[in-house]
Design a protein around this motif. Structure first.
Motif, PDB file in Angstrom:
ATOM      1  N   GLY A   1      -3.659  -7.600  -7.307  1.00  0.00           N
ATOM      2  CA  GLY A   1      -2.597  -6.618  -7.360  1.00  0.00           C
ATOM      3  C   GLY A   1      -3.036  -5.168  -7.316  1.00  0.00           C
ATOM      4  O   GLY A   1      -2.200  -4.280  -7.266  1.00  0.00           O
ATOM      5  N   VAL A   2      -4.325  -4.917  -7.334  1.00  0.00           N
ATOM      6  CA  VAL A   2      -4.806  -3.537  -7.320  1.00  0.00           C
ATOM      7  C   VAL A   2      -5.086  -3.106  -5.889  1.00  0.00           C
ATOM      8  O   VAL A   2      -5.747  -3.806  -5.127  1.00  0.00           O
ATOM      9  N   ARG A   3      -4.554  -1.946  -5.522  1.00  0.00           N
ATOM     10  CA  ARG A   3      -4.802  -1.343  -4.216  1.00  0.00           C
ATOM     11  C   ARG A   3      -5.689  -0.122  -4.435  1.00  0.00           C
ATOM     12  O   ARG A   3      -5.540   0.604  -5.420  1.00  0.00           O
ATOM     13  N   HIS A   4      -6.590   0.106  -3.490  1.00  0.00           N
ATOM     14  CA  HIS A   4      -7.616   1.132  -3.648  1.00  0.00           C
ATOM     15  C   HIS A   4      -7.811   1.849  -2.313  1.00  0.00           C
ATOM     16  O   HIS A   4      -7.950   1.197  -1.285  1.00  0.00           O
ATOM     17  N   ILE A   5      -7.781   3.165  -2.336  1.00  0.00           N
ATOM     18  CA  ILE A   5      -8.142   3.944  -1.153  1.00  0.00           C
ATOM     19  C   ILE A   5      -9.386   4.742  -1.504  1.00  0.00           C
ATOM     20  O   ILE A   5      -9.424   5.467  -2.492  1.00  0.00           O
ATOM     21  N   ASN A   6     -10.410   4.556  -0.698  1.00  0.00           N
ATOM     22  CA  ASN A   6     -11.684   5.264  -0.829  1.00  0.00           C
ATOM     23  C   ASN A   6     -11.645   6.379   0.210  1.00  0.00           C
ATOM     24  O   ASN A   6     -11.598   6.105   1.403  1.00  0.00           O
ATOM     25  N   ALA A   7     -11.629   7.635  -0.240  1.00  0.00           N
ATOM     26  CA  ALA A   7     -11.507   8.777   0.666  1.00  0.00           C
ATOM     27  C   ALA A   7     -12.739   9.668   0.561  1.00  0.00           C
ATOM     28  O   ALA A   7     -13.159  10.026  -0.537  1.00  0.00           O
ATOM     29  N   GLN A   8     -13.306  10.019   1.713  1.00  0.00           N
ATOM     30  CA  GLN A   8     -14.499  10.860   1.737  1.00  0.00           C
ATOM     31  C   GLN A   8     -14.167  12.211   2.360  1.00  0.00           C
ATOM     32  O   GLN A   8     -13.474  12.283   3.373  1.00  0.00           O
TER      33      GLN A   8
ATOM     34  N   HIS B   1     -11.338  16.494   5.461  1.00  0.00           N
ATOM     35  CA  HIS B   1     -11.260  15.036   5.366  1.00  0.00           C
ATOM     36  C   HIS B   1     -12.214  14.428   6.375  1.00  0.00           C
ATOM     37  O   HIS B   1     -12.232  14.823   7.541  1.00  0.00           O
ATOM     38  N   ASP B   2     -13.019  13.490   5.944  1.00  0.00           N
ATOM     39  CA  ASP B   2     -13.987  12.841   6.825  1.00  0.00           C
ATOM     40  C   ASP B   2     -13.502  11.440   7.210  1.00  0.00           C
ATOM     41  O   ASP B   2     -13.415  11.113   8.380  1.00  0.00           O
ATOM     42  N   GLN B   3     -13.198  10.625   6.224  1.00  0.00           N
ATOM     43  CA  GLN B   3     -12.690   9.279   6.497  1.00  0.00           C
ATOM     44  C   GLN B   3     -12.107   8.683   5.222  1.00  0.00           C
ATOM     45  O   GLN B   3     -12.374   9.169   4.127  1.00  0.00           O
ATOM     46  N   HIS B   4     -11.311   7.637   5.398  1.00  0.00           N
ATOM     47  CA  HIS B   4     -10.800   6.904   4.242  1.00  0.00           C
ATOM     48  C   HIS B   4     -10.601   5.449   4.626  1.00  0.00           C
ATOM     49  O   HIS B   4     -10.559   5.103   5.814  1.00  0.00           O
ATOM     50  N   GLN B   5     -10.526   4.616   3.604  1.00  0.00           N
ATOM     51  CA  GLN B   5     -10.374   3.184   3.828  1.00  0.00           C
ATOM     52  C   GLN B   5      -9.438   2.630   2.756  1.00  0.00           C
ATOM     53  O   GLN B   5      -9.627   2.899   1.559  1.00  0.00           O
ATOM     54  N   ALA B   6      -8.443   1.882   3.171  1.00  0.00           N
ATOM     55  CA  ALA B   6      -7.520   1.225   2.248  1.00  0.00           C
ATOM     56  C   ALA B   6      -8.024  -0.193   2.002  1.00  0.00           C
ATOM     57  O   ALA B   6      -8.295  -0.933   2.956  1.00  0.00           O
ATOM     58  N   LEU B   7      -8.150  -0.559   0.723  1.00  0.00           N
ATOM     59  CA  LEU B   7      -8.741  -1.839   0.350  1.00  0.00           C
ATOM     60  C   LEU B   7      -7.889  -2.582  -0.664  1.00  0.00           C
ATOM     61  O   LEU B   7      -7.272  -1.957  -1.528  1.00  0.00           O
TER      62      LEU B   7
ATOM     63  N   PHE C   1       0.795  -1.223   0.000  1.00  0.00           N
ATOM     64  CA  PHE C   1       0.000   0.000   0.000  1.00  0.00           C
ATOM     65  C   PHE C   1       0.834   1.283   0.000  1.00  0.00           C
ATOM     66  O   PHE C   1       0.279   2.372  -0.015  1.00  0.00           O
ATOM     67  N   ALA C   2       2.161   1.189   0.023  1.00  0.00           N
ATOM     68  CA  ALA C   2       2.998   2.376   0.186  1.00  0.00           C
ATOM     69  C   ALA C   2       2.698   3.440  -0.865  1.00  0.00           C
ATOM     70  O   ALA C   2       2.527   4.624  -0.538  1.00  0.00           O
ATOM     71  N   GLN C   3       2.633   3.057  -2.136  1.00  0.00           N
ATOM     72  CA  GLN C   3       2.370   4.039  -3.188  1.00  0.00           C
ATOM     73  C   GLN C   3       0.990   4.668  -3.010  1.00  0.00           C
ATOM     74  O   GLN C   3       0.834   5.886  -3.115  1.00  0.00           O
ATOM     75  N   ALA C   4      -0.018   3.864  -2.727  1.00  0.00           N
ATOM     76  CA  ALA C   4      -1.378   4.381  -2.529  1.00  0.00           C
ATOM     77  C   ALA C   4      -1.419   5.343  -1.343  1.00  0.00           C
ATOM     78  O   ALA C   4      -2.084   6.392  -1.411  1.00  0.00           O
TER      79      ALA C   4
END
Length: 134
Positions: A118-125, A106-112, A75-78
Motif C-alpha cells: 500500500g505504500v507508494r514512493h516517488i524518488n526524485a533527483q 529537476h533531473d529525473q524521478h521514478q514512481a515505485l 499514485f494520484a496523491q504521490a
C-alpha cells in the motif's frame, strides 16, 4: 574542496517548508523521519557532490534525492505531492550559505510501489550547480 552538504540540505529544506502548496498536501518534510510518521510526507535523502571548478573559483555539481511517500491507493496523491515539490524547487532561486551562482533543476524521478503493501514512493533527483564564495 569545500563541501555544500549541510548548507544545501538546509536550503532545500527551507524552500520546501516555505511552500504552502506542498505543506497543504503532506504531514511534514523531514531529514530524519520520526517513527511513526503520518503519511503522506516528503523526506530528504542522499546528496552527492563532485568538483566542478573554474579557473579561479571552486565549484560543485551536486545531486540531491528527495522522496515522496504516500499510502493513498494508486499514485494520484504521490503525483500531486511531487508536482508541488517540483514547483517549489525546479529552477527556483536557492540561497545556499557560502555559495553563489546556485542553480537547481529537476533531473529525473521514478514512481515505485514500495515493498510495504500500500505504500507508494516517488524518488526524485535534482541537479545543483554551485560556486564557492571567494
Amino acid at each position: 574542496m569545500a563541501t555544500a552538504l549541510r548548507p544545501l540540505q538546509a536550503a532545500v529544506y527551507a524552500k520546501l517548508t516555505a511552500s504552502p502548496a506542498l505543506l497543504a498536501l503532506v504531514s511534514g518534510v523531514y531529514d530524519e523521519v520520526p517513527e511513526p510518521a503520518p503519511y503522506p510526507y516528503v523526506s530528504i535523502g542522499s546528496i552527492t557532490e563532485v568538483p566542478d571548478d573554474a579557473h579561479d573559483r571552486q565549484g560543485l555539481e551536486a545531486t540531491i534525492v528527495l522522496h515522496v511517500w504516500s499510502k493513498s491507493p494508486g499514485f494520484a496523491q504521490a503525483y500531486d505531492i511531487f508536482a508541488a515539490l517540483d514547483a517549489a524547487l525546479d529552477r527556483a532561486s536557492l540561497a545556499v550559505a557560502g555559495f553563489t551562482d546556485v542553480s537547481i533543476r529537476h533531473d529525473q524521478h521514478q514512481a515505485l510501489k514500495d515493498p510495504e503493501p500500500g505504500v507508494r514512493h516517488i524518488n526524485a533527483q535534482y541537479a545543483v550547480r554551485l560556486t564557492r564564495d571567494s
